[in-house]
Design a protein around this motif. Structure first.
Motif, PDB file in Angstrom:
ATOM      1  N   ARG A  11      -0.160  36.377 -24.381  1.00  0.00           N
ATOM      2  CA  ARG A  11      -0.183  35.275 -23.448  1.00  0.00           C
ATOM      3  C   ARG A  11      -1.242  34.498 -23.142  1.00  0.00           C
ATOM      4  O   ARG A  11      -1.234  33.540 -22.913  1.00  0.00           O
ATOM      5  N   VAL A  12      -2.421  35.184 -23.102  1.00  0.00           N
ATOM      6  CA  VAL A  12      -3.219  34.644 -23.378  1.00  0.00           C
ATOM      7  C   VAL A  12      -3.542  33.357 -24.291  1.00  0.00           C
ATOM      8  O   VAL A  12      -4.211  32.298 -23.913  1.00  0.00           O
ATOM      9  N   ARG A  13      -3.552  34.308 -25.597  1.00  0.00           N
ATOM     10  CA  ARG A  13      -3.980  32.607 -26.691  1.00  0.00           C
ATOM     11  C   ARG A  13      -3.215  32.452 -26.638  1.00  0.00           C
ATOM     12  O   ARG A  13      -3.407  30.883 -27.148  1.00  0.00           O
ATOM     13  N   THR A  14      -1.702  32.208 -26.378  1.00  0.00           N
ATOM     14  CA  THR A  14      -0.716  31.434 -25.711  1.00  0.00           C
ATOM     15  C   THR A  14      -1.225  30.148 -25.105  1.00  0.00           C
ATOM     16  O   THR A  14      -0.741  29.320 -26.088  1.00  0.00           O
ATOM     17  N   LEU A  15      -1.323  30.550 -24.529  1.00  0.00           N
ATOM     18  CA  LEU A  15      -1.740  29.972 -23.445  1.00  0.00           C
ATOM     19  C   LEU A  15      -2.872  29.073 -23.404  1.00  0.00           C
ATOM     20  O   LEU A  15      -2.954  27.517 -23.351  1.00  0.00           O
ATOM     21  N   TYR A  16      -4.204  28.945 -24.251  1.00  0.00           N
ATOM     22  CA  TYR A  16      -5.000  28.692 -24.554  1.00  0.00           C
ATOM     23  C   TYR A  16      -4.801  27.865 -25.403  1.00  0.00           C
ATOM     24  O   TYR A  16      -5.568  26.712 -25.559  1.00  0.00           O
ATOM     25  N   ARG A  17      -3.933  28.196 -26.545  1.00  0.00           N
ATOM     26  CA  ARG A  17      -3.990  27.334 -27.586  1.00  0.00           C
ATOM     27  C   ARG A  17      -2.964  25.715 -27.044  1.00  0.00           C
ATOM     28  O   ARG A  17      -2.759  25.055 -27.667  1.00  0.00           O
ATOM     29  N   GLN A  36     -14.443  21.790 -22.606  1.00  0.00           N
ATOM     30  CA  GLN A  36     -15.578  23.012 -22.500  1.00  0.00           C
ATOM     31  C   GLN A  36     -15.619  23.645 -21.438  1.00  0.00           C
ATOM     32  O   GLN A  36     -15.986  24.966 -20.916  1.00  0.00           O
ATOM     33  N   TYR A  37     -14.380  23.071 -20.428  1.00  0.00           N
ATOM     34  CA  TYR A  37     -14.424  23.488 -19.248  1.00  0.00           C
ATOM     35  C   TYR A  37     -13.586  25.336 -18.891  1.00  0.00           C
ATOM     36  O   TYR A  37     -14.076  26.105 -18.806  1.00  0.00           O
ATOM     37  N   MET A  38     -12.556  24.848 -20.157  1.00  0.00           N
ATOM     38  CA  MET A  38     -11.411  25.945 -20.228  1.00  0.00           C
ATOM     39  C   MET A  38     -12.487  26.676 -21.059  1.00  0.00           C
ATOM     40  O   MET A  38     -11.500  27.580 -20.534  1.00  0.00           O
ATOM     41  N   LYS A  39     -12.436  26.624 -21.882  1.00  0.00           N
ATOM     42  CA  LYS A  39     -13.600  27.773 -23.167  1.00  0.00           C
ATOM     43  C   LYS A  39     -14.279  28.876 -21.957  1.00  0.00           C
ATOM     44  O   LYS A  39     -14.455  29.406 -21.958  1.00  0.00           O
ATOM     45  N   ASP A  40     -14.995  27.972 -21.354  1.00  0.00           N
ATOM     46  CA  ASP A  40     -16.152  29.089 -20.574  1.00  0.00           C
ATOM     47  C   ASP A  40     -15.474  29.334 -19.411  1.00  0.00           C
ATOM     48  O   ASP A  40     -16.075  30.643 -19.049  1.00  0.00           O
ATOM     49  N   GLU A  41     -14.397  29.358 -18.550  1.00  0.00           N
ATOM     50  CA  GLU A  41     -14.242  29.623 -18.079  1.00  0.00           C
ATOM     51  C   GLU A  41     -13.223  30.599 -18.543  1.00  0.00           C
ATOM     52  O   GLU A  41     -12.751  31.526 -17.847  1.00  0.00           O
ATOM     53  N   PHE A  42     -12.098  30.320 -19.749  1.00  0.00           N
ATOM     54  CA  PHE A  42     -11.708  31.637 -19.639  1.00  0.00           C
ATOM     55  C   PHE A  42     -11.838  32.711 -20.701  1.00  0.00           C
ATOM     56  O   PHE A  42     -12.497  34.341 -20.396  1.00  0.00           O
ATOM     57  N   ARG A  43     -13.750  32.091 -20.865  1.00  0.00           N
ATOM     58  CA  ARG A  43     -14.834  33.683 -21.266  1.00  0.00           C
ATOM     59  C   ARG A  43     -15.241  33.961 -20.298  1.00  0.00           C
ATOM     60  O   ARG A  43     -15.275  35.089 -20.232  1.00  0.00           O
ATOM     61  N   VAL A 101     -16.149  25.873  -5.282  1.00  0.00           N
ATOM     62  CA  VAL A 101     -16.368  24.500  -4.968  1.00  0.00           C
ATOM     63  C   VAL A 101     -17.163  23.466  -4.938  1.00  0.00           C
ATOM     64  O   VAL A 101     -17.073  22.696  -5.964  1.00  0.00           O
ATOM     65  N   GLY A 102     -18.379  24.704  -5.518  1.00  0.00           N
ATOM     66  CA  GLY A 102     -19.513  23.740  -6.747  1.00  0.00           C
ATOM     67  C   GLY A 102     -19.308  23.364  -8.447  1.00  0.00           C
ATOM     68  O   GLY A 102     -19.747  22.538  -8.634  1.00  0.00           O
ATOM     69  N   GLN A 103     -17.850  24.701  -8.774  1.00  0.00           N
ATOM     70  CA  GLN A 103     -17.633  24.167 -10.343  1.00  0.00           C
ATOM     71  C   GLN A 103     -17.035  22.698  -9.217  1.00  0.00           C
ATOM     72  O   GLN A 103     -17.129  21.892 -10.554  1.00  0.00           O
TER      73      GLN A 103
END
Length: 128
Positions: A11-17, A36-43, A101-103
């Motif tokens: 599910r995570v991989r499908t959503l990521y792609r 970049q934001y998504m990669k950082d958040e998933f990591r 909020v900072g993000q």
């Protein structure tokens, strides 16, 4: 790997792609920022507990639905002006942790910079 973990990883991989694919429809600067934001958040959320993982995935699934709607609408739009994102209500803002909020402030700052640190189109045009 147990079935539920295997399903979760799938599910995570499908959503990521799916999100990376949706980002292709964004202007180049927003695509780079979003990827970049998504990669950082998933990591960053790789080892959270089940409840937080469920909330995390639900929010990113909501984002994917919204982005799909907006990119579809923008492709069909003849105005030439692209609009992405949505406003957060006061209730939604108040529910965010200080770190979130900072993000958001960082993201807003990056997304609204008058002149990006790089311009991929200009760089490739100069090389040709």
């Amino acid at each position: 790997m147990p079935g539920s973990i295997k399903h979760h990883v799938s599910r995570v991989r499908t959503l990521y792609r799916k999100i990376l694919q949706l980002h292709r429809a964004l202007p180049l600067e927003l695509k780079a920022l979003g990827d970049q934001y998504m990669k950082d958040e998933f990591r960053r959320h790789k080892s959270v507990g089940p409840e937080e993982a469920q909330r995390f995935l639900q929010e990113w699934e909501n984002y994917a639905v919204l982005l799909h709607q907006q990119t579809s609408r923008n492709v069909q739009s003849s105005t030439g002006q692209l609009h992405f994102g949505s406003h957060l209500s006061e209730k939604e803002l108040n529910a965010l942790a200080d770190e979130q909020v900072g993000q958001l402030k960082e993201l807003m700052h990056e997304a609204t910079k008058p002149k990006r640190q790089f311009n991929i189109l200009e760089d490739t045009e100069k090389k040709h």
